[in-house]
Design an enzyme around this catalytic site. Structure first.
Site, short mmCIF file in Angstrom:
data_model
loop_
_atom_site.label_atom_id
_atom_site.label_comp_id
_atom_site.label_asym_id
_atom_site.label_seq_id
_atom_site.Cartn_x
_atom_site.Cartn_y
_atom_site.Cartn_z
N GLY A 16 39.20 26.10 -5.82
CA GLY A 16 38.98 26.89 -4.62
C GLY A 16 39.85 26.41 -3.47
CB ALA A 17 40.53 27.90 -0.14
CB CYS A 134 34.09 25.17 9.04
SG CYS A 134 33.46 26.86 8.86
CD GLN A 161 32.70 31.08 12.29
OE1 GLN A 161 31.70 31.04 12.99
NE2 GLN A 161 32.66 30.83 10.99
CE LYS A 218 25.36 28.20 6.77
NZ LYS A 218 26.58 28.58 6.01
CG HIS A 247 36.72 28.71 12.13
ND1 HIS A 247 37.37 29.65 11.37
CD2 HIS A 247 35.61 28.33 11.42
CE1 HIS A 247 36.69 29.82 10.24
NE2 HIS A 247 35.63 29.04 10.25
CG ASN A 321 38.75 27.68 8.69
OD1 ASN A 321 39.83 27.96 9.21
ND2 ASN A 321 38.33 28.25 7.58
#
Length: 353
Positions: A16-17, A134, A161, A218, A247, A321
């Site tokens: 994944g990234a 993030c 974001q 969050k 972001h 981010n």
């Protein structure tokens, strides 16, 4: 960090990234002389990922034995972490989890090393540490020195974001929809609820009963836990914008004690991980594309007194981010544990799953 001993590190979610960024940053900061395992689902078997100047074969997470692993970095989704992160910790690995699975449980430390690195004291093999969200990470790096000096009573924040916060699917969708829009074709949203190209979406994650999204909550929950202050109020509006990386946040805070702006400027200019950018030149004001993307620092600009509140301060916060907001922070936790000699210690019961 120059680690003299050879470490064994596992990265779950390596395709994944964020997983790819973890491998890149591990190679940059620790070097490539360590034993690194790239873990992913069975569907990724046969793939390779880059680690410095060499390639790693992807191994299947479900079949992997964590015995002998010093550090396990997880960024493969909450359900995957729920199943495999405790298993890795029971096998003696120090686990750093990038999902929200463990963030809100009191027994697990939620750590940004520049802010509350002391929460890593006394941890050892078998510990599990949560990596924050993030948008929270970059904000608390900027707010922490102000909070220590003057206290923070309330924070109003609007986030802007990038689509990389939604992973590779988000980035692919922005690229595809941009091409479609420019060629006068209709776009069909998939990763997002509405088209993201040439648009802004004021809703990230699921809507909660109180009218806020989970992404917004969050920031409320995590800021309090990281700053170790349950009285800080955080009112967030999280917005997805058509930017690939980085972001940005418009932060309006109210301090408990009157804060001199020059003193705040000095605190931010000395704060670890922060780059304070002057506002004299409009072209120098920090932005995701020019300043944040591909960089490790948290950039702060537009610092000013809030005209609407006697103890109000406004600032603009920008960071990558995927790096500081995820992968870099996890690697910094690993580095801090190494500096504290954690591999020679014993995890506190509270930090074990």
């Amino acid at each position: 960090m120059n680690t003299k001993e050879r470490l064994t590190i596992a990265v779950a979610g390596a395709t994944g990234a964020v997983g790819e960024a973890m491998l890149e940053i591990l190679a940059q900061r620790l070097g490539t002389a360590h034993d690194v395992h790239a873990l992913a689902s069975e569907g990724s078997l046969g793939r390779t990922v880059e680690f410095g100047n060499r390639e790693l074969d992807v191994e299947v997470l479900a079949d992997f034995d964590f015995s002998g692993v010093d550090y396990a970095l997880f960024s493969a989704g909450g359900s995957v972490s729920a199943e495999h992160a405790p298993r890795a910790a029971r096998d003696g690995a120090m686990v750093i989890d990038n999902t929200s699975e463990f963030r809100y449980r009191d027994e697990y430390p939620l750590v940004v090393p520049e802010v509350n690195g002391h929460r890593l004291d006394g941890l050892g093999p078998g510990a599990l540490i949560a990596n924050p969200n993030c948008s929270t990470i970059q904000m608390v790096v900027a707010l922490a020195p102000i909070h220590r000096a003057f206290g923070i009573e309330r924070v109003n924040v609007a986030t802007y974001q990038s689509v990389s916060g939604a992973g590779r699917k988000g980035m692919e969708e922005l690229a595809r929809q941009t091409a479609d829009r420019l060629n006068m074709r209709e776009v069909e949203p998939s990763a997002f609820t509405q088209p993201i190209a040439f648009n802004v979406l004021p809703s990230i994650d699921t809507l909660q009963d109180n009218g806020y999204t989970r992404e917004e909550m969050k920031m409320h929950w995590e800021t309090r836990k990281i700053l170790e202050d349950s009285e800080v109020m955080v009112n967030a509006t999280a917005v997805r914008v058509p930017v690939f990386f980085g972001h940005a946040e418009a932060v309006h805070l109210e301090t408990r004690e009157a804060a001199d702006l020059d003193e705040v400027r000095k605190l931010l200019s000395r704060a670890p991980g922060v780059v304070l950018v002057g506002d004299d030149d409009p072209s120098a004001i920090p932005t995701p594309g020019k300043h944040a993307a591909g960089r490790d620092e948290v950039f702060v600009g537009r610092l000013r007194k809030d005209l609407s509140h006697p103890r109000g301060i406004d600032l603009w916060v920008v960071s990558d981010n995927v790096r500081k907001g995820a992968a870099l922070n996890a690697v910094q936790i690993l580095q801090a544990l190494e500096e504290k000699g954690a591999r020679d210690g014993v995890a506190s019961v509270a930090a074990q799953p």
